[in-house]
Design a protein around this motif. Structure first.
Motif, PDB file in Angstrom:
ATOM      1  N   PHE A  47       1.050  -0.952   0.340  1.00 56.68           N
ATOM      2  CA  PHE A  47      -0.157   0.006  -0.493  1.00 56.68           C
ATOM      3  C   PHE A  47       0.585   1.285  -0.069  1.00 56.68           C
ATOM      4  CE2 PHE A  47      -2.819  -3.136   2.006  1.00 56.68           C
ATOM      5  CZ  PHE A  47      -3.574  -3.552   1.451  1.00 56.68           C
ATOM      6  N   ARG A  48       1.431   0.993  -0.669  1.00 54.41           N
ATOM      7  CA  ARG A  48       2.702   2.346  -0.614  1.00 54.41           C
ATOM      8  C   ARG A  48       2.576   3.560  -1.515  1.00 54.41           C
ATOM      9  NH1 ARG A  48       5.744   5.816  -2.758  1.00 54.41           N
ATOM     10  NH2 ARG A  48       7.341   6.233  -2.615  1.00 54.41           N
ATOM     11  N   ASP A  49       2.235   3.133  -2.614  1.00 55.67           N
ATOM     12  CA  ASP A  49       1.169   4.831  -2.854  1.00 55.67           C
ATOM     13  C   ASP A  49      -0.047   4.736  -2.355  1.00 55.67           C
ATOM     14  OD1 ASP A  49       3.123   4.101  -4.955  1.00 55.67           O
ATOM     15  OD2 ASP A  49       1.785   2.847  -5.958  1.00 55.67           O
ATOM     16  N   SER A  65      -8.650   5.682   0.212  1.00 58.60           N
ATOM     17  CA  SER A  65      -9.007   4.161   0.476  1.00 58.60           C
ATOM     18  C   SER A  65      -9.775   3.764  -0.941  1.00 58.60           C
ATOM     19  CB  SER A  65      -9.946   4.588   1.952  1.00 58.60           C
ATOM     20  OG  SER A  65     -10.436   3.256   1.749  1.00 58.60           O
ATOM     21  N   LEU A  66     -10.443   4.675  -0.575  1.00 59.20           N
ATOM     22  CA  LEU A  66     -11.765   3.774  -2.178  1.00 59.20           C
ATOM     23  C   LEU A  66     -10.146   3.535  -3.503  1.00 59.20           C
ATOM     24  CD1 LEU A  66     -14.128   6.227  -2.225  1.00 59.20           C
ATOM     25  CD2 LEU A  66     -14.446   3.014  -0.860  1.00 59.20           C
ATOM     26  N   LYS A  67      -9.819   4.770  -3.652  1.00 57.49           N
ATOM     27  CA  LYS A  67      -8.241   4.387  -4.708  1.00 57.49           C
ATOM     28  C   LYS A  67      -7.743   3.478  -4.838  1.00 57.49           C
ATOM     29  CE  LYS A  67      -5.736   7.181  -7.633  1.00 57.49           C
ATOM     30  NZ  LYS A  67      -4.751   8.383  -7.466  1.00 57.49           N
ATOM     31  N   VAL A  70      -7.746   0.398   0.082  1.00 56.24           N
ATOM     32  CA  VAL A  70      -7.447  -0.078   1.499  1.00 56.24           C
ATOM     33  C   VAL A  70      -8.002   0.436   2.652  1.00 56.24           C
ATOM     34  CG1 VAL A  70      -5.696   1.982   1.343  1.00 56.24           C
ATOM     35  CG2 VAL A  70      -5.370  -0.075   3.290  1.00 56.24           C
ATOM     36  N   SER A  71      -8.306  -0.132   3.439  1.00 59.22           N
ATOM     37  CA  SER A  71      -8.948   0.377   5.019  1.00 59.22           C
ATOM     38  C   SER A  71      -8.621   1.725   5.313  1.00 59.22           C
ATOM     39  CB  SER A  71      -9.132  -0.443   6.223  1.00 59.22           C
ATOM     40  OG  SER A  71      -8.434  -0.356   6.924  1.00 59.22           O
ATOM     41  N   ASN A  77      -2.713   3.562  10.774  1.00 61.48           N
ATOM     42  CA  ASN A  77      -1.973   3.546  11.357  1.00 61.48           C
ATOM     43  C   ASN A  77      -1.009   3.603  10.594  1.00 61.48           C
ATOM     44  OD1 ASN A  77      -3.865   1.972  13.194  1.00 61.48           O
ATOM     45  ND2 ASN A  77      -4.584  -0.084  12.342  1.00 61.48           N
ATOM     46  N   MET A  78      -0.884   3.428   9.258  1.00 52.28           N
ATOM     47  CA  MET A  78       0.343   3.357   8.587  1.00 52.28           C
ATOM     48  C   MET A  78       1.073   5.062   8.584  1.00 52.28           C
ATOM     49  SD  MET A  78      -0.152   1.651   4.602  1.00 52.28           S
ATOM     50  CE  MET A  78      -1.306   2.600   4.360  1.00 52.28           C
TER      51      MET A  78
END
Length: 88
Positions: A47-49, A65-67, A70-71, A77-78
């Motif tokens: 999920f780096r990008d 998140s939608l794009k 990822v939640s 958290n990241m």
């Protein structure tokens, strides 16, 4: 106006420093850009990008998140890990 992000274990000035360093990514020297990219790679993984977009733009967490599929919780958290890893 910048507001302190709850749950991130950094002082208000340090959070502001990290935030504005990221938001001005294009104007930063190569060393700072490399630091941002390295942290995004290490913390974001697949999920780096999404993490990069979250810390370097003012887009909403929902939009990112939608794009990137990822939640929102994962993004938050990241971002927390990203900010807290800045000094290391």
């Amino acid at each position: 106006m910048f507001r302190k992000k709850r749950g991130i274990n950094l002082s208000y000035p340090m959070q502001g420093f990290v935030c504005f360093s990221c938001l001005t990514y294009d104007a930063q020297p190569k060393t700072v850009k490399n630091k941002i990219n390295k942290l995004c790679d290490e913390i974001g993984g697949e999920f780096r990008d999404a993490l990069f977009e979250f810390v370097t733009t003012e887009k909403t967490v929902t939009e990112i998140s939608l794009k990137h599929y990822v939640s929102e919780t994962k993004l938050y958290n990241m971002r927390k890990k990203f900010y807290e890893s800045w000094r290391m």
